[in-house]
Design an enzyme around this catalytic site. Structure first.
Site, short mmCIF file in Angstrom:
data_model
loop_
_atom_site.label_atom_id
_atom_site.label_comp_id
_atom_site.label_asym_id
_atom_site.label_seq_id
_atom_site.Cartn_x
_atom_site.Cartn_y
_atom_site.Cartn_z
N GLU A 324 0.09 -0.08 -2.88
CA GLU A 324 0.46 -1.05 -3.91
C GLU A 324 -0.61 -1.07 -5.02
O GLU A 324 -0.31 -1.34 -6.18
CB GLU A 324 0.65 -2.46 -3.32
CG GLU A 324 1.62 -3.29 -4.11
CD GLU A 324 1.96 -4.62 -3.46
OE1 GLU A 324 1.04 -5.36 -3.09
OE2 GLU A 324 3.16 -4.94 -3.34
N HIS A 353 0.95 13.26 20.75
CA HIS A 353 2.14 13.62 21.51
C HIS A 353 3.38 13.37 20.67
O HIS A 353 4.48 13.25 21.19
CB HIS A 353 2.17 12.82 22.81
CG HIS A 353 0.95 13.07 23.63
ND1 HIS A 353 0.89 14.07 24.57
CD2 HIS A 353 -0.29 12.51 23.58
CE1 HIS A 353 -0.33 14.08 25.10
NE2 HIS A 353 -1.05 13.15 24.51
N LYS A 457 13.16 -6.53 -6.62
CA LYS A 457 13.43 -7.97 -6.46
C LYS A 457 14.53 -8.41 -7.41
O LYS A 457 15.43 -9.17 -7.04
CB LYS A 457 12.16 -8.78 -6.77
CG LYS A 457 11.11 -8.70 -5.70
CD LYS A 457 9.99 -9.66 -6.07
CE LYS A 457 8.77 -9.41 -5.20
NZ LYS A 457 7.59 -10.09 -5.70
O1 G6P Z 1 2.03 -14.27 -1.10
P1 G6P Z 1 3.29 -14.09 -1.89
O2 G6P Z 1 3.19 -14.62 -3.27
O3 G6P Z 1 4.46 -14.64 -1.14
O4 G6P Z 1 3.50 -12.54 -2.05
C1 G6P Z 1 3.76 -11.69 -0.99
C2 G6P Z 1 3.83 -10.26 -1.48
O5 G6P Z 1 4.94 -10.14 -2.33
C3 G6P Z 1 4.96 -9.35 -3.47
O6 G6P Z 1 6.13 -8.65 -3.49
C4 G6P Z 1 3.78 -8.50 -3.82
O7 G6P Z 1 4.15 -7.21 -4.20
C5 G6P Z 1 2.74 -8.43 -2.74
O8 G6P Z 1 1.54 -7.99 -3.31
C6 G6P Z 1 2.55 -9.78 -2.11
O9 G6P Z 1 1.52 -9.70 -1.16
#
Ligand code: G6P
Length: 538
Positions: A324, A353, A457
């Protein structure tokens, strides 16, 4: 090179940190002195950039954020008094809360001691706590941890079933820096229902870790519902570097893990990786190896092979930290570079293995990082045959695999530690955080944003929106409709997505029946899938 030349190269390049008892060996990476010398100017710039980052420069230019995970373990280097206070207060609060939970000062509403911990979070809000838990939890921890790290209903059911009757003595941690991650929200709502179904008031069991401001939806819920406690996550700590913030420290402390040991190990490693001299800096040595292996373009994958069961999740943790951070389309000057390094791995000798066959003889698109732990176990070991224990096997298999790979032109790095302790886990985390930071500067990319994650997303959100519209159409129609009819009313361009939505709804008793032969959708020349009939029943 023959064995004695290799021994010389080993000695020339071996790094040893006396305080931590940690070795980094990059002698089995095939670079030569010219390569090393040519890279020096880039390292000079990288060391300078890393130093500025630590001093509080805006090291994440897109998001206009400071990058401060190094301050978490050495408050003295934090850029101002306000941040110093935030860090100190947070640590004091974490330690006090864990002590109160363990001692029974804080109990369930029925006055019972908490026995279990349910941690809900995803990505950086799950991978660190999972890695640390699997590396360091004792057989009988004060609280037994469980994780919900996905929006998979069956996975959630399984975790809740494992908790079973102990739900009434289970503390819940909802961890989300942004406070708006849908998977985490879903896990929280599902957990809340499980508590409510048992007549328990969720807020009495719930603790949040999030940014304490209006940007976090979770923070609003915590205040409205008056949750048991809320711990702050800071704007200047990124998710994948948050293990040594409340995100990682609170669950670890609740599990009875020595969090001060983790912080001390990380601080000591930070000091070592601050030295602007490649040969004296273990993180720079890793970055040098990565740069050599992949030509500075990630052309080779990083295979992480810890020869220790408790480090099994290290590769999964590093997958996010490395991929990332480094997997970027553009460099800092806006050029298209498509950077990254793919990370995978499991553990040795188990993987020998499974896929080590390909590593030894197949496509040479990787380099291995062996993680070696010198101490086999707490007590003495049984001799399985004269002078040989199980641990000797494990050690011999590591050496053997390293040699077999080298003999066939496959490079490897070996990181050696004495024992898996909180201090060494903190040190390993800090080592890789810094290696990523240095490498990112070598290749001129922003390691601290993740613009690519947003695309998936957004696409997922538009599918859910489409589903709502599809259901409105289906529910309000008195007649059977074909998939084509529905698509015409909702969005003809989205017919494939609509078909898939309906198929999923049908499989889950959501009132949808699809009539017709599903095989037809993949057999050219038969009835078109768009003619499948959709019926709704409430
Ligand atoms: O801690 P949060 O704000 O819920 O984020 C959780 C995760 O979601 C995102 O998609 C980011 O890409 C991550 O870097 C992050 O750790």
């Amino acid at each position: 090179m023959d064995n004695l030349q290799l021994w010389q190269r080993y000695q020339d390049w071996l790094y040893y940190h006396e305080g931590l008892g940690l070795y980094v060996d990059i002698s089995r990476m095939g670079f030569d002195d010219d390569f090393y010398n040519n890279l020096q100017p880039k390292f000079v710039d990288a060391f300078e950039a890393v130093a500025k980052l630590e001093q509080g420069a805006i090291a994440n230019p897109d998001e206009k954020r400071m990058v401060g995970h190094y301050w978490l373990r050495n408050v003295d280097i934090a850029p101002n008094q306000e941040i110093k206070k935030e860090i100190n207060d947070s640590l004091t609060k974490i330690k006090a809360f864990a002590t109160d939970i363990h001692s029974g000062n804080i109990t369930t509403p029925d006055g019972e001691k908490f026995t279990d911990l349910l941690s809900i979070g995803i990505g950086g809000s799950a991978l660190g706590p999972q890695f640390v838990s699997s590396a360091l939890t004792t057989t009988h921890p004060p609280l037994k941890i469980h994780f919900i790290d996905n929006t998979d209903p069956a996975g959630i059911d399984r975790t809740l079933a494992q908790i079973g009757d102990k739900l009434k003595t289970t503390l819940v941690l909802v961890i989300s820096k942004s406070g708006g991650t849908p998977e985490t929200r879903n896990g929280m709502l599902e957990a809340k229902k499980a508590y409510t179904d048992k007549g328990l008031n969720f807020a009495d069991y719930a603790v949040a870790i999030t940014m304490p401001d209006d940007s976090s939806k979770l923070y609003k819920i915590v205040q409205e519902e008056k949750w048991l406690e809320c711990f702050a996550m800071f704007d200047w700590v990124g998710g994948r570097t948050s293990e040594l913030s409340a995100v990682g420290l609170l669950p670890a402390a609740l599990e009875g893990i020595d969090i001060q040991g983790m912080l001390d190990g990380a601080k000591e490693m930070d000091m070592a990786t601050r030295i602007p001299d490649v040969k004296k800096n273990p993180a720079a040595l890793l970055a040098l190896g990565w740069y050599y292996a992949g030509n500075g373009k990630g052309e080779k994958d990083m295979v992480i092979l810890p020869y220790k069961d408790s480090l099994l999740l290290f590769s999964r943790y590093l997958q996010q930290l490395v991929m990332e951070s480094l997997g970027k389309e553009e460099d800092l000057d806006g050029n298209k570079v498509y950077q990254g390094i793919a990370v995978y791995g499991n553990k040795g000798s188990t993987d020998q293995h499974a896929y080590v066959q390909q590593l030894r003889e197949g496509v040479a698109n990787f380099f291995v990082t062996f993680i070696e732990v010198l101490k086999d176990r707490a007590g003495n070991s049984l001799e399985l045959e004269p002078n040989i224990t199980s641990g000797d096997y494990l050690s011999g298999l590591l050496q053997g695999t390293r040699k077999a790979l080298y003999d066939n032109g496959r490079d490897s790095i070996t990181v050696t530690i004495n024992e898996v302790t909180p201090k060494m886990i903190g040190a390993l985390i800090a080592l890789y955080e810094r290696a990523v930071s240095i490498y990112a500067y070598l290749i001129n990319i922003n390691a601290y944003h993740q613009p690519g994650v947003e695309a998936g997303k957004k696409a997922a959100a538009s599918i859910l929106d489409l589903q709502k519209r599809v259901l409105e159409v289906v529910k309000s129609s008195n007649n059977s409709l074909t998939i084509a009819d529905i698509a015409n009313q909702v969005d003809p361009q989205e017919i494939e997505a609509i078909y898939k939505i309906l198929r999923h709804l049908e499989a889950n008793n959501r009132g949808i029946n699809i009539k017709g032969d599903p095989e037809r959708i993949c057999s050219a020349g038969r009835t078109s899938p768009s003619q499948l009939i959709v019926q709704y029943h409430s």
